[in-house]
Design an enzyme around this catalytic site. Structure first.
Site, mmCIF file in Angstrom:
data_model
loop_
_atom_site.group_PDB
_atom_site.id
_atom_site.type_symbol
_atom_site.label_atom_id
_atom_site.label_comp_id
_atom_site.label_asym_id
_atom_site.label_seq_id
_atom_site.Cartn_x
_atom_site.Cartn_y
_atom_site.Cartn_z
ATOM 1 N N GLY A 50 1.014 -1.074 -0.145
ATOM 2 C CA GLY A 50 -0.022 -0.001 -0.087
ATOM 3 C C GLY A 50 0.877 1.276 -0.116
ATOM 4 N NE ARG A 95 5.513 -3.133 -4.605
ATOM 5 C CZ ARG A 95 4.116 -3.611 -4.431
ATOM 6 N NH1 ARG A 95 3.518 -3.156 -3.143
ATOM 7 N NH2 ARG A 95 3.506 -3.919 -5.344
ATOM 8 C CD GLN A 201 -3.084 -7.143 -3.396
ATOM 9 O OE1 GLN A 201 -3.874 -7.684 -4.235
ATOM 10 N NE2 GLN A 201 -1.879 -6.530 -3.784
ATOM 11 C CG ASP A 242 -0.053 2.221 -5.956
ATOM 12 O OD1 ASP A 242 -1.296 1.661 -6.111
ATOM 13 O OD2 ASP A 242 0.639 1.850 -4.758
ATOM 14 C CG ASN A 252 -5.299 1.639 -7.178
ATOM 15 O OD1 ASN A 252 -4.584 1.987 -6.124
ATOM 16 N ND2 ASN A 252 -6.431 1.087 -7.137
ATOM 17 C CE LYS A 253 -2.099 -4.250 -6.391
ATOM 18 N NZ LYS A 253 -0.765 -4.760 -6.711
#
Ligand code: MRU
Length: 354
Positions: A50, A95, A201, A242, A252-253
Site C-alpha cells: 500500500g 518497489r 488484497q 499509487d 493503482n492496482k
C-alpha cells in the site's frame, strides 16, 4: 509510535515492526526489521504494502540505517551521510510504482543534509521526522475520509478494488477511510469488494478490515464487478492510488482501469482517494509511470497453491493506469479536486514543495 487506530500495519519499537500482510487474514503475526536489508525485503515481498504504508516504512528504514551505521562504528557525519544515501537508494529500489516511497525518502534525505552535532543527533532527527511523516499520513486519511464521505449517498452501495484501507496506510485508510467516515456519519453503506487477483488484497485484506469494523460487505470475483454495476447495484466506486500524474492519470492496482471503464459505461462516479504525497507533479501523465512487473508465480498460484502449469508463460503487471477522463474526482486531505486536473492538482499541492 502508534496511530491509536486498531489496525496498524507499521510500528516503531527500536526497529520497524510490520504486521505481516502476506499471512492475513489467517494469522496476525509481526515481523521485526532491524536492518536495512530486511526493510527492503519486507517492502518487496509485500509483508507491508500500500502506497502510504511503504512510504512510512521507508522513512523508518532510514532510522534503522542510521543506527546500523553507528553500530558499525561510523562516527563521522560525512561517512554516515554517504551510507544513508546508499540506504535510500536500496529502499527506493524496492518497489517502483508508488511515489510515496520516494517522497518519504526525499524528506528523510533533507534531514540527512541538514546540520547535526553528530551521528546520534542525525539518527534522532531521522526518527522524529519518520514519526511526523507517520502522523501526517494518519491525519491525512481522516481528512480524506471526512471529505470523501460527503460524496457518498445516504444509502449507498460502494465498490472498491484492492486494499486502500488501514493496512495500506498508517491507519484508517484512504478509500476505506471514506467508507469508515461515511458509516461514522450515520450513512447506510454496503461495499462490494473485488477479490483483486493475483495476490488477493481484496479477499484477504479489505474483507478482513471491513468485517472487523462491522461494515457490511460482499466479496466478488474481479470479473463480476461490471455485471454488478449493470444490475444497478453500485452507486459509487472508490479506490486508492499509487501515483497520480500531473494530468490526473491514476496508477493503482491492476484491474482498476477495467473497473473505471465499467463505471463510466454505467454512469457511476469513479472516485480516487489519496493523500497529496501520492500526487507526482514531476510525472506529466500515465505514460511516464513505471509499472512494476512481479514474479510470475503470483499468477501461476493462489496462496501458494499452483493453479497453472509450472512453466506457464505469464505477464504480471502489478498496476495499471486509469486515464484522468474516467476519474470523477480525486479526494485528498486538502480538498476534493475535479477535471481539469492539470490545473486543480497544481493549485492543490502549491506550497507542498512540488
Ligand atoms: O501491490 P500493493 O498491494 O502495494 O498495491 C496497493 C494498491 O494498489 C493500493 O490501492 C494503493 O497503494 C493505495 S493504498 C492507500
Amino acid at each position: 509510535m502508534t496511530s491509536g487506530f486498531d489496525v496498524e500495519p507499521v510500528r516503531w519499537d527500536d526497529a520497524v515492526l510490520l504486521l505481516d500482510q502476506r499471512r492475513l487474514p489467517f494469522e496476525e503475526t509481526w515481523v521485526r526489521c532491524g536492518d536495512v536489508a530486511s526493510v527492503v525485503a519486507a517492502v518487496r515481498d509485500l509483508t507491508v504494502r500500500g502506497a502510504p504504508a511503504i512510504g512510512i516504512t521507508a522513512a523508518y528504514g532510514m532510522v534503522v540505517a542510521a543506527r546500523e551505521l553507528a553500530a558499525g562504528g561510523v562516527g563521522d557525519l560525512g561517512t554516515a551521510r554517504e551510507g544513508l544515501q546508499e540506504a535510500a537508494g536500496l529502499l527506493r529500489g524496492a518497489r517502483p510504482t508508488a511515489v510515496n516511497l520516494g517522497w518519504a525518502l526525499d524528506r528523510q534525505l533533507e534531514v540527512v543534509a541538514a546540520a547535526h552535532a553528530d551521528v546520534t543527533a542525525l539518527s534522532a532527527a531521522l526518527l522524529a521526522s519518520a514519526q511526523r511523516i507517520h502522523a501526517d499520513e494518519v491525519n491525512a486519511c481522516h481528512a480524506i475520509g471526512r471529505l470523501g464521505a460527503a460524496l457518498v449517498p445516504e444509502d449507498a452501495n460502494l465498490l472498491t478494488h484492492c486494499n486502500a484501507g488501514a493496512l495500506a496506510t498508517g491507519g484508517f485508510g484512504t478509500a476505506l477511510g471514506v467508507v469508515r467516515a461515511a458509516v461514522a456519519a450515520g450513512k447506510s453503506v454496503h461495499v462490494w469488494v473485488d477479490e483483486t487477483r493475483p495476490v488477493l488484497q481484496g479477499a484477504r485484506l479489505t474483507a478482513w478490515e471491513l468485517g472487523r469494523a462491522g461494515i457490511p460487505n460482499t466479496l466478488i470475483p474481479d470479473g463480476a464487478a461490471a455485471s454488478v454495476m449493470a444490475r444497478g447495484r453500485v452507486d459509487v466506486v472508490v479506490v486508492g492510488a499509487d501515483r497520480i500524474a500531473a494530468n490526473g492519470d491514476v496508477a493503482n492496482k491492476i484491474g482498476t482501469y477495467g473497473v473505471a471503464l465499467a463505471a463510466a459505461a454505467h454512469d457511476i462516479p469513479f472516485l480516487v482517494a489519496a493523500p497529496c504525497s501520492t500526487v507526482d507533479l514531476d510525472c506529466a501523465n500515465g505514460d511516464a509511470i513505471v509499472v512494476e512487473e512481479r514474479d510470475p508465480d503470483e499468477v501461476r498460484s493462489v496462496c501458494g497453491q499452483a493453479v497453472a502449469p509450472p512453466a506457464q508463460a505469464v505477464a504480471n503487471p502489478a498496476f495499471d493506469v486509469t486515464p484522468a477522463h474516467l476519474v470523477a474526482a480525486i479526494v485528498t486531505e486538502r480538498g476534493v479536486v475535479r477535471a481539469p486536473y492539470d490545473t486543480s492538482l497544481r493549485r492543490l499541492t502549491r506550497g507542498l514543495g512540488t
